[in-house]
Scaffold this motif. Structure first.
Motif, PDB file in Angstrom:
ATOM      1  N   UNK A   1       0.827  -1.211  -0.004  1.00 43.53           N
ATOM      2  CA  UNK A   1      -0.163  -0.181   0.004  1.00 43.53           C
ATOM      3  C   UNK A   1       0.883   1.347  -0.003  1.00 43.53           C
ATOM      4  N   UNK A   2       1.829   1.200   0.725  1.00 42.64           N
ATOM      5  CA  UNK A   2       2.846   2.380   0.842  1.00 42.64           C
ATOM      6  C   UNK A   2       3.724   2.581  -0.419  1.00 42.64           C
ATOM      7  N   UNK A   3       3.966   1.600  -0.910  1.00 44.25           N
ATOM      8  CA  UNK A   3       4.741   1.371  -2.405  1.00 44.25           C
ATOM      9  C   UNK A   3       3.562   1.936  -3.406  1.00 44.25           C
ATOM     10  N   UNK A   4       2.529   1.757  -3.337  1.00 46.96           N
ATOM     11  CA  UNK A   4       1.328   2.188  -4.194  1.00 46.96           C
ATOM     12  C   UNK A   4       1.174   3.683  -3.943  1.00 46.96           C
ATOM     13  N   UNK A   5       1.095   4.301  -2.958  1.00 48.90           N
ATOM     14  CA  UNK A   5       1.044   5.593  -2.588  1.00 48.90           C
ATOM     15  C   UNK A   5       2.228   6.660  -3.362  1.00 48.90           C
ATOM     16  N   UNK A   6       3.444   5.606  -2.873  1.00 52.79           N
ATOM     17  CA  UNK A   6       4.740   6.390  -3.512  1.00 52.79           C
ATOM     18  C   UNK A   6       4.625   6.488  -4.828  1.00 52.79           C
ATOM     19  N   UNK A   7       4.079   5.320  -5.489  1.00 55.73           N
ATOM     20  CA  UNK A   7       4.392   5.436  -7.036  1.00 55.73           C
ATOM     21  C   UNK A   7       3.401   6.258  -7.575  1.00 55.73           C
TER      22      UNK A   7
END
Ligand SMILES: C/C(=C\C[C@@]12O[C@]1(C)C(=O)c1ccccc1C2=O)CCC[C@H](C)CCC[C@H](C)CCCC(C)C
Length: 176
Positions: A27-33
């Motif tokens: 989820x954090x990776x998705x938000x960062x991307x």
């Protein structure tokens, strides 16, 4: 006879903590991307209006486009760290997601350290967002929530590993 010390553990299994950690990191990776993509679009076109610009005081471009949006607001323009903050988010969440698959002491202590660091980063950014920019960037706040959940999960994983080691040590003593 002295009462036997129970070997029962409370809480979830190690496997479950690893799965949950992987999930929150994704989820954090998705938000960062997403944040990174928005910042690339903004560099091309200053008039670009992303979905995360919900209202005047609920804007992500206000945060990303601010002087704090690149290099954590501390590195100078010519530094190699002068990259959108979300770039570091991508590296960070990928690392923690990978480390969360392992139960080795190096992986667990490493991710514990990284996650503690990210929560200090959250405090710093939340302060800037609310008190300096007077803004509520939902993508940013999403990452603060992910970071807190990560901290709870890694603490419980750490504790579970300690308890499992204790059970092994006690069992070994009894056997010898
Ligand atoms: C949405 C995101 C970054 C964008 C950003 O949203 C942030 C951070 C934010 O709150 C903010 C506020 C005010 C102005 C600008 C901004 C932002 O622009 C990605 C998560 C970043 C995550 C919080 C960073 C964690 C960094 C680790 C501490 C780095 C460890 C080092 C690794 C490379 C190993």
């Amino acid at each position: 006879m002295s009462p036997k010390k129970s070997n029962k553990r409370s809480g979830l299994s190690l496997w479950a903590y690893n799965q949950l950690l992987t999930l929150t990191c994704l989820i954090g990776l998705g938000l960062s991307l997403y944040a990174y993509a928005v910042e690339l679009h903004l560099e091309q076109n200053k008039n670009y209006k992303p979905y995360c610009d919900l209202a005047e005081h609920m804007s992500c471009t206000k945060a990303f486009d601010s002087q704090y949006g690149k290099g954590f607001g501390i590195f100078s323009k010519d530094s190699i760290f002068y990259k959108p903050n979300s770039f570091f988010g991508i590296v960070f969440y990928s690392m923690v997601a990978t480390l969360s698959l392992s139960n080795s002491p190096v992986a667990v202590n490493g991710s514990l350290l990284l996650i503690i660091l990210s929560n200090f980063a959250s405090l710093y950014f939340a302060y800037i967002l609310y008190f300096i920019l007077a803004d509520l960037c939902v993508v940013c706040i999403g990452t603060y929530i992910v970071n807190v959940i990560n901290l709870i999960l890694i603490t419980k994983k750490h504790k579970t590993i300690r308890e499992l080691n204790d059970i092994n040590t006690n069992g070994m003593k009894k056997a010898t």
